[in-house]
Structure formats: structure tokens, C-alpha cells
Design a protein around this motif. Structure first.
Motif, PDB file in Angstrom:
ATOM      1  N   GLY A 176    -112.567 -37.388 -26.544  1.00  0.00           N
ATOM      2  CA  GLY A 176    -112.759 -36.296 -26.842  1.00  0.00           C
ATOM      3  C   GLY A 176    -112.456 -35.154 -25.728  1.00  0.00           C
ATOM      4  O   GLY A 176    -112.008 -34.219 -26.018  1.00  0.00           O
ATOM      5  N   LYS A 177    -112.907 -35.644 -24.672  1.00  0.00           N
ATOM      6  CA  LYS A 177    -112.734 -34.421 -23.538  1.00  0.00           C
ATOM      7  C   LYS A 177    -111.371 -34.630 -23.230  1.00  0.00           C
ATOM      8  O   LYS A 177    -110.765 -33.652 -22.683  1.00  0.00           O
ATOM      9  CB  LYS A 177    -113.454 -35.054 -22.329  1.00  0.00           C
ATOM     10  CG  LYS A 177    -115.008 -35.095 -22.540  1.00  0.00           C
ATOM     11  CD  LYS A 177    -115.599 -35.286 -21.244  1.00  0.00           C
ATOM     12  CE  LYS A 177    -117.375 -34.917 -21.243  1.00  0.00           C
ATOM     13  NZ  LYS A 177    -118.093 -35.087 -20.173  1.00  0.00           N
ATOM     14  N   LEU A 178    -110.613 -35.816 -23.159  1.00  0.00           N
ATOM     15  CA  LEU A 178    -109.219 -35.793 -23.026  1.00  0.00           C
ATOM     16  C   LEU A 178    -108.280 -34.787 -23.630  1.00  0.00           C
ATOM     17  O   LEU A 178    -107.515 -34.262 -23.352  1.00  0.00           O
ATOM     18  CB  LEU A 178    -108.631 -37.437 -22.861  1.00  0.00           C
ATOM     19  CG  LEU A 178    -107.077 -37.396 -22.649  1.00  0.00           C
ATOM     20  CD1 LEU A 178    -106.686 -37.139 -21.060  1.00  0.00           C
ATOM     21  CD2 LEU A 178    -106.857 -39.003 -22.701  1.00  0.00           C
ATOM     22  N   ASN A 201    -115.883 -30.601 -14.021  1.00  0.00           N
ATOM     23  CA  ASN A 201    -117.283 -30.689 -14.761  1.00  0.00           C
ATOM     24  C   ASN A 201    -117.438 -32.053 -15.308  1.00  0.00           C
ATOM     25  O   ASN A 201    -118.589 -32.359 -15.118  1.00  0.00           O
ATOM     26  CB  ASN A 201    -117.623 -29.580 -15.870  1.00  0.00           C
ATOM     27  CG  ASN A 201    -117.723 -28.263 -15.373  1.00  0.00           C
ATOM     28  OD1 ASN A 201    -118.815 -28.075 -15.035  1.00  0.00           O
ATOM     29  ND2 ASN A 201    -116.895 -27.275 -15.209  1.00  0.00           N
ATOM     30  N   ALA A 202    -116.487 -32.763 -15.762  1.00  0.00           N
ATOM     31  CA  ALA A 202    -116.856 -33.948 -16.036  1.00  0.00           C
ATOM     32  C   ALA A 202    -117.202 -34.861 -14.824  1.00  0.00           C
ATOM     33  O   ALA A 202    -117.891 -35.806 -15.089  1.00  0.00           O
ATOM     34  CB  ALA A 202    -115.746 -34.521 -16.853  1.00  0.00           C
ATOM     35  N   ALA A 203    -116.364 -34.501 -13.773  1.00  0.00           N
ATOM     36  CA  ALA A 203    -116.789 -35.384 -12.524  1.00  0.00           C
ATOM     37  C   ALA A 203    -118.309 -34.996 -11.913  1.00  0.00           C
ATOM     38  O   ALA A 203    -118.871 -35.770 -11.635  1.00  0.00           O
ATOM     39  CB  ALA A 203    -115.539 -35.157 -11.532  1.00  0.00           C
ATOM     40  N   VAL A 213    -121.809 -28.281 -24.927  1.00  0.00           N
ATOM     41  CA  VAL A 213    -121.292 -27.304 -25.835  1.00  0.00           C
ATOM     42  C   VAL A 213    -120.036 -26.670 -24.996  1.00  0.00           C
ATOM     43  O   VAL A 213    -119.426 -26.363 -25.751  1.00  0.00           O
ATOM     44  CB  VAL A 213    -122.455 -26.296 -26.068  1.00  0.00           C
ATOM     45  CG1 VAL A 213    -121.979 -25.229 -26.961  1.00  0.00           C
ATOM     46  CG2 VAL A 213    -123.322 -27.014 -27.140  1.00  0.00           C
ATOM     47  N   GLY A 214    -120.138 -26.578 -23.871  1.00  0.00           N
ATOM     48  CA  GLY A 214    -119.171 -25.901 -23.258  1.00  0.00           C
ATOM     49  C   GLY A 214    -117.802 -26.626 -23.160  1.00  0.00           C
ATOM     50  O   GLY A 214    -116.677 -26.310 -23.738  1.00  0.00           O
ATOM     51  N   PHE A 215    -117.935 -28.130 -23.290  1.00  0.00           N
ATOM     52  CA  PHE A 215    -116.757 -28.789 -23.699  1.00  0.00           C
ATOM     53  C   PHE A 215    -116.128 -28.668 -25.175  1.00  0.00           C
ATOM     54  O   PHE A 215    -114.957 -28.709 -25.155  1.00  0.00           O
ATOM     55  CB  PHE A 215    -117.218 -30.394 -23.250  1.00  0.00           C
ATOM     56  CG  PHE A 215    -117.241 -30.774 -21.873  1.00  0.00           C
ATOM     57  CD1 PHE A 215    -115.929 -30.843 -20.903  1.00  0.00           C
ATOM     58  CD2 PHE A 215    -118.676 -30.935 -21.409  1.00  0.00           C
ATOM     59  CE1 PHE A 215    -116.450 -31.154 -19.481  1.00  0.00           C
ATOM     60  CE2 PHE A 215    -118.909 -31.198 -20.000  1.00  0.00           C
ATOM     61  CZ  PHE A 215    -117.803 -31.310 -18.942  1.00  0.00           C
ATOM     62  N   LEU A 216    -117.149 -28.572 -25.949  1.00  0.00           N
ATOM     63  CA  LEU A 216    -116.707 -28.548 -27.358  1.00  0.00           C
ATOM     64  C   LEU A 216    -116.210 -27.115 -27.641  1.00  0.00           C
ATOM     65  O   LEU A 216    -115.498 -27.160 -28.613  1.00  0.00           O
ATOM     66  CB  LEU A 216    -118.207 -28.771 -28.121  1.00  0.00           C
ATOM     67  CG  LEU A 216    -118.628 -30.289 -28.169  1.00  0.00           C
ATOM     68  CD1 LEU A 216    -120.099 -30.213 -28.715  1.00  0.00           C
ATOM     69  CD2 LEU A 216    -117.648 -30.896 -29.088  1.00  0.00           C
ATOM     70  N   ASN A 220    -124.552 -28.416 -16.255  1.00  0.00           N
ATOM     71  CA  ASN A 220    -124.193 -29.544 -15.235  1.00  0.00           C
ATOM     72  C   ASN A 220    -125.253 -29.317 -14.002  1.00  0.00           C
ATOM     73  O   ASN A 220    -125.893 -30.053 -13.487  1.00  0.00           O
ATOM     74  CB  ASN A 220    -122.930 -29.728 -14.730  1.00  0.00           C
ATOM     75  CG  ASN A 220    -122.112 -30.439 -15.790  1.00  0.00           C
ATOM     76  OD1 ASN A 220    -122.873 -31.299 -16.509  1.00  0.00           O
ATOM     77  ND2 ASN A 220    -120.888 -30.349 -15.728  1.00  0.00           N
ATOM     78  N   LEU A 221    -125.159 -28.048 -13.421  1.00  0.00           N
ATOM     79  CA  LEU A 221    -125.879 -27.807 -12.427  1.00  0.00           C
ATOM     80  C   LEU A 221    -127.353 -27.716 -12.466  1.00  0.00           C
ATOM     81  O   LEU A 221    -128.297 -28.118 -11.518  1.00  0.00           O
ATOM     82  CB  LEU A 221    -125.632 -26.096 -11.870  1.00  0.00           C
ATOM     83  CG  LEU A 221    -124.224 -26.232 -11.254  1.00  0.00           C
ATOM     84  CD1 LEU A 221    -123.838 -24.630 -10.749  1.00  0.00           C
ATOM     85  CD2 LEU A 221    -123.912 -27.109 -10.113  1.00  0.00           C
TER      86      LEU A 221
END
Length: 469
Positions: A385-387, A408-410, A303-306, A282-283
Motif C-alpha cells: 500500500g505505501k509503495l 515517515n515510514a522510516a 491516515v496521512g499515508f492513506l 509519528n512524532l
């Protein structure tokens, strides 16, 4: 789980992909360049046949083939369908770009070979099968990246090859250590023997195997090649490398989560990598002006979320279904975003998209859906998926990781807005009179992919039932 010695027909989807790749490679040598569309149709038929065969096998009970070395279960079935469907979408998007090119049939062959490797990774239930799947998914990918025939493409291919060689060696080192210590390569036997082995050696081997698979997934610390490849190679290769290989690699990591004992701190290591990938991706994406490079860093973050549901493997019943649902949503959404960049090949800066909503409203809407989908905005598929992945982490005792997911989603919204805002600004004189090339077939496929992304999100309930079997 039902176990039999061979049962090769259980690998029919993999055989279709590998056979189709060989047929495209050999057949392309005998078909004139102006008739290479025949190979494209053949490739599409192979992918459709793979999807049908996988869907039929998905209805059956979980089993295994080749003496427990390949698992045929829900995760493998979903991976087959997602990988083949994703490649089919990419094939349609690539029609404008590679039609009539000097390496058209070779491109189709490399796509099929790498897809077969990704699917083999997903179903691998044996360390040797895992190594073969890694190599089969990686080697064609290097060639696919290098087909761009530009200085940036050559640099991207070299970086991908060097990183792949390094992390491939690490993966093979981990496989060798585990095999040497345990005397076996199959996962069911490893589960029984690993608790009695030296903890330090097992931990080192686990980290080595994880590092190799993170190269295929494009996560930290093996992520450096992804943004360069996404920016420097062709749109076809960029879309493929940021989508299909991740399916096999992440499911392979999930299978390994049930393999290592708690003393190896597997879940903690994956949690740290997940948080690092999300945050760093994200950064870094925030400062990018090239849309494909921005999407390259975005995939590192994704990938981090997954990886989050993998942390909860064995601790929450939501882990595997949430991973599979997220993969389904990410596949179509990421392809839709890259399809927009492929439809407008001369737009290599975010400011080039200014006024797109006034010139190409359908394409602008597709981009809006794709980017908001990658953020995780309802009712898109990635939102579900994120939820569910955050819920799985919370349920698995990793509440801090669930918080990292939402933060990170925000954060990701800010750099996606840097792309969305120019799209809906009033165009200047130069934008109105622009003669930029528009690949019409690719533009239509971008709209289709965005529509599929919305459809996956709206039908998340029935899909959850399928992936939870």
C-alpha cells in the motif's frame, strides 16, 4: 455509468447491516443475558451475508441507485467487503471481552449501525447521502466508546462527541453552502455547476466538508480524540474506531476529489493534511508508553499515508487502486495489533510485554507481524500500500509528498521498535511468574488477523487486479 431512478436492491448490503442492527437491538431485549450468544451469531450471519452480497454485486458493472445519489462501483464494493470483514474480525476478537456483559446485544447493534454508516459514506454520490452517512457512522460510535463504564471511557466518549459535533457542523455547513450556491446535491450535477460558482465560497465549503470527513478518518486537524478514545475505551471499541470508519471516510474524500475544480486547490489542501498527519502522528507516538495510545497515534499517522493517493486523484491511474489496496492491508493489520492488546488486557505499558516471546511465542509473532506491517515492511500488505501510494503521488506530480511518505515510514520504525524490543528480551523473574489474564479466543484471532495481513501482502498481484477494475 448506468443510471436508473431507484433500484433499492442495489443497497442490499446496507439494508442487511441496518436491518441486522435493528434485529440485534430489539432481539437482545427478549433474549436472556446468558443466551446473548444468539445475538452474536445473528450479527455474524448478517456480516457474512453482507460480504457475500457485496462480492456478488462487485462482479457486475458500475451503476447507481436512487437517482444517482448512491454509487455502486468497485470502490463501494471493496468498502462493503472491507467494512463487513473488519467488523466480523472485531466481533470474534470481542467474544472474550463482552460475552455475558450487561450491554452485549447493544454492542453488536452499535457495531452494525456504525458499519452501515461507513459503507453509506463510501458509496455516497450526493451531499445529502454524505451527511446521512456521516451521522449514521458517528452517533453509534459515541455510544460504543461510552460503553466502557469507566472514568477514562466517559472522558473519551465526551471528547469524541464534542469533536464530532463540531466537525459535523462544519460538514453540514459545507453541504449547505454547496447546495445553496449550485441548487443541487448530486455529484454529477455539481461537477457541471461548480466551475461557474464563486471560487472563494466553493473553497470554504470544500474545506468544511473535508474537515468533517477528517473527523471520521481521524486525521489532522480532527485527530485529538483518537488517542484518548483508543486508550480509554474498551478494546472492542478501540479496534473498531481506528479501523472501520476510516474506510468510508477516505473513499468519500476520494469521490469529492473529482468534484471540486482545480482553482479550489483541493489537491494541495489534502497534500498538506496528509503530510501533517503522517508527521504529527509519528512524532506523538514515539513518546507513548501505553500500547493502545501508541496505536491511536499510529492511526493518525496512517491516515496521512492513506490521504496520499487522494492527492493524485484524476492525475494518476494508480490513485484509486492504491487507496483500496492500502485500506485492505491496513484494516487487517491494525486489527491484528489491537487484538494482541485485547488478548492481554492487563498489559497497559510497553514494558509489560517484556519476555512475551518466551511465554506466548505465537502471540509475540502475531504482534511482530502486525507492527512491522504497520511500518510497511515487505511482504506485508501495508508495504504494498505505501509503495503504490507513493508511486501514485510521484506519478501525479507530487514528488515531494512521495519523499515525505518514505521518510515517515522510516521514522515510524523507531517507536514500533520500542514495543518490539521488550517482547524479545529475556524475561525477568516477575515476568516468568506473571498471572496476567490471557484471553485465549482473542489471542487466536490476533494470530489469524496477522496471517491474513501476510496473505494480503503475498497476494497483492491478484488483489490489484480486483481493485483496478
Amino acid at each position: 455509468m448506468e443510471t436508473e431512478m431507484m433500484r433499492p436492491l442495489l443497497l442490499l448490503p446496507e439494508m442487511l447491516l441496518a436491518g441486522g442492527a435493528l434485529a440485534a437491538l430489539i432481539g437482545g431485549s427478549f433474549v436472556p443475558r446468558h443466551r446473548q450468544w444468539i445475538i452474536r451469531i445473528l450479527t455474524a450471519l448478517v456480516l457474512v451475508a453482507t460480504i457475500v452480497a457485496a462480492a456478488i454485486q462487485l462482479r457486475g458493472p458500475a451503476t447507481s441507485a436512487f437517482d444517482d445519489s448512491f454509487a455502486v462501483d468497485t470502490a463501494t464494493g471493496i468498502a462493503r467487503i472491507l467494512a463487513a470483514s473488519g467488523t466480523l474480525l472485531i466481533l470474534a476478537i470481542a467474544a472474550d471481552e463482552i460475552s455475558g456483559s450487561a450491554r452485549e446485544s447493544e454492542t453488536y447493534s452499535l457495531l452494525l449501525f456504525s458499519t452501515a454508516g461507513a459503507v453509506l459514506l463510501a458509496g455516497a454520490n450526493d451531499l445529502l447521502a454524505l451527511a446521512v452517512g456521516f451521522l449514521l457512522a458517528s452517533i453509534p460510535l459515541y455510544g460504543l466508546i461510552g460503553l466502557a463504564h469507566t472514568a477514562a471511557g466517559a472522558e473519551a466518549a465526551l471528547k469524541a462527541y464534542l469533536m464530532g459535533a463540531l466537525f459535523g457542523i462544519l460538514l453540514l455547513l459545507g453541504v449547505t453552502v454547496l447546495t445553496g450556491l449550485s441548487g443541487t446535491t448530486t455529484y454529477p450535477e455539481l461537477v457541471q455547476r461548480l466551475p461557474d460558482l464563486p471560487r472563494g465560497a466553493v473553497a470554504v465549503a470544500a474545506v468544511a466538508v473535508l474537515a468533517g470527513l477528517l473527523f471520521k478518518a481521524g486525521g489532522v486537524p480532527a485527530h485529538f480524540w483518537v488517542p484518548d478514545a483508543a486508550q480509554g475505551t474498551s478494546a472492542t471499541a478501540a479496534t473498531f474506531l481506528t479501523t472501520v470508519p476510516k474506510i468510508g471516510a477516505l473513499i468519500a474524500v476520494f469521490r469529492l476529489a473529482d468534484l471540486f475544480p482545480a482553482s479550489a486547490s483541493w489537491a494541495a489542501a489534502v497534500a498538506v493534511v496528509a503530510a501533517a498527519s503522517m508527521t504529527l502522528g509519528n512524532l506523538a507516538a514515539y513518546w507513548q508508553s501505553d500500547p493502545r495510545r501508541l496505536l491511536g497515534w499510529s492511526t493518525v499517522s496512517q491516515v496521512g499515508f492513506l490521504l496520499v493517493p487522494i492527492v493524485a486523484a484524476g492525475r494518476s491511474d494508480l490513485a484509486l487502486p492504491s487507496l483500496l489496496l492500502y485500506l485492505a492491508g491496513y484494516t487487517v493489520t491494525n486489527i491484528a495489533a489491537f487484538a494482541v492488546t485485547a488478548a492481554l488486557p492487563e498489559h497497559r505499558d510497553l514494558t509489560d510485554f517484556r519476555g512475551l516471546a518466551y511465554r506466548r511465542p505465537g502471540l509475540a509473532a502475531a504482534l511482530l507481524v502486525a507492527l512491522l506491517g504497520l511500518v510497511g515492511t515487505p511482504p506485508t500488505a501495508v508495504f504494498v500500500g505505501k509503495l503504490t501510494t507513493a508511486t501514485a503521488a510521484w506519478d501525479g506530480g507530487y514528488a515531494w509528498l512521495a519523499v515525505v511518505v518514505f521518510v515517515n515510514a522510516a521514522l515510524s520504525l523507531f517507536y514500533y521498535l520500542r514495543w518490539i524490543v521488550p517482547v524479545y528480551r529475556q524475561p525477568g523473574e516477575s515476568e516468568v511468574t506473571s498471572k496476567a489474564v490471557l484471553r485465549r479466543v482473542t489471542a487466536r484471532m490476533a494470530v489469524v488477523a496477522s496471517a491474513v495481513s501476510l496473505a494480503v501482502g503475498l497476494t497483492a498481484g491478484p488483489l490489484w487486479y480486483v481493485v483496478s477494475r
